[in-house]
Enzyme design. Sequence first.
Site, short mmCIF file in Angstrom:
data_model
loop_
_atom_site.label_atom_id
_atom_site.label_comp_id
_atom_site.label_asym_id
_atom_site.label_seq_id
_atom_site.Cartn_x
_atom_site.Cartn_y
_atom_site.Cartn_z
CE1 TYR A 32 3.70 33.47 -44.39
CE2 TYR A 32 2.17 31.54 -44.23
CZ TYR A 32 2.78 32.42 -44.77
OH TYR A 32 3.34 31.87 -45.39
CD GLU A 35 -8.93 32.83 -45.94
OE1 GLU A 35 -7.85 32.23 -44.87
OE2 GLU A 35 -9.52 32.88 -47.12
CG HIS A 37 -5.27 36.86 -39.07
ND1 HIS A 37 -4.38 35.57 -40.22
CD2 HIS A 37 -4.16 36.64 -37.24
CE1 HIS A 37 -2.89 35.26 -38.72
NE2 HIS A 37 -3.22 36.10 -37.51
CD GLN A 61 3.36 36.60 -28.73
OE1 GLN A 61 3.09 38.39 -28.54
NE2 GLN A 61 2.62 36.02 -29.17
CG ASP A 150 -4.95 32.42 -30.15
OD1 ASP A 150 -3.64 31.42 -29.80
OD2 ASP A 150 -4.99 32.65 -31.43
P1 AMP Z 1 -2.06 35.41 -33.90
O1 AMP Z 1 -1.46 36.29 -35.22
O2 AMP Z 1 -1.33 33.78 -34.78
O3 AMP Z 1 -1.02 36.34 -32.73
O4 AMP Z 1 -3.12 36.12 -34.04
C1 AMP Z 1 -4.02 37.18 -34.32
C2 AMP Z 1 -5.59 36.87 -33.41
O5 AMP Z 1 -5.69 36.48 -34.18
C3 AMP Z 1 -5.89 35.88 -32.24
O6 AMP Z 1 -6.57 37.33 -31.17
C4 AMP Z 1 -6.32 34.96 -32.55
O7 AMP Z 1 -6.62 34.14 -31.46
C5 AMP Z 1 -6.62 35.30 -33.90
N1 AMP Z 1 -6.85 33.89 -34.97
C6 AMP Z 1 -5.89 32.86 -35.33
N2 AMP Z 1 -6.29 32.17 -35.99
C7 AMP Z 1 -8.18 32.36 -35.56
C8 AMP Z 1 -8.40 31.22 -36.29
N3 AMP Z 1 -8.48 30.58 -37.06
N4 AMP Z 1 -10.42 32.29 -35.87
C9 AMP Z 1 -10.25 32.95 -35.56
N5 AMP Z 1 -9.22 34.06 -34.15
C10 AMP Z 1 -8.10 33.66 -35.25
#
Ligand code: AMP
Length: 280
Positions: A32, A35, A37, A61, A150
């Site tokens: 999902y 920006e 990611h 998790q 995170d």
């Molecule tokens: P997730 O899909 O939420 O597990 O996130 C995957 C990666 O994208 C993780 O390393 C997150 O820290 C990073 N990420 C998610 N949202 C952001 C954001 N707003 N700014 C920077 N990195 C992000």
Amino acid sequence: MKIVSTVAEVREYVKTWKKQNKSVGLVPTMGYLHEGHGSLITKAREQNDKVVVSIFVNPMQFGPKEDLESYPRDLDKDAAFCEELGADLIFHPEPEEMYHKGFSSFVDMTVLTEELCGLSRPVHFRGVCTVVSKLFNIVTPDRAYFGEKDAQQLAVIRHMADDLNMDIEIVGCPIIREEDGLAKSSRNTYLSKEERQAALILSKAVRLAKEMMENGEKDCLKIISAMKELIEAEPLARIDYVKIVDQLTMQQVEIIDRPVLCAIAVYIGKTRLIDNVYAG
Ligand code: AMP
């Protein structure tokens, strides 16, 4: 760009690339994509010959009462997004591919996982460390990209890579925000219009902390109290935690005399959101 769902297929691609002396960057995600990611994928694109994006909503998790089932998914949209940013491969396994029947090995971490999200989500980091270790073993990247959004996860992964002698450079990337300040998150999609407005309280609170710290405030209790007061004035918000921790150990500090992380988790309605700021 290719999309594969098995470990064997990933290994085939990576084997070919390594034979050609190509460097490989890995961006682990739960999909999902937005920006936030995108900034990780772009950074990986700049620094490596080949870029792998993993898209896997990792059941391990999530706690029993968390949002595993409702977590948003849209592979077609994610694939178009990755392709546009120049990714070479998407690894999109089913849970059974990652966790065979009888799976019983885990990567766990003490100390750094005791506070913040580790305290509120007891099984979370065991799931994160285990899946990221598996992804590292499958993709064998030169570099892996994680967001400061995170921040505890980033610290945990850096520490794990160091503790376990993983020969992978861990690259941290800054938080990407909406224009009004809300940190981008796949979970923002859960918010109603009213909640979306209320969610601004998170970025306002971390901005307040940043200002206080920049103006020389060293007393963590004072900063935390001011943040809590601000958040509690928002009727739709319920605080999970507001804490200031050492950037490396993720242990709480009372006085800011070293690099710290000020991190918060707040429920807006039923949606749990996080935000943070580094200082010191
Ligand atoms: P997730 O899909 O939420 O597990 O996130 C995957 C990666 O994208 C993780 O390393 C997150 O820290 C990073 N990420 C998610 N949202 C952001 C954001 N707003 N700014 C920077 N990195 C992000």
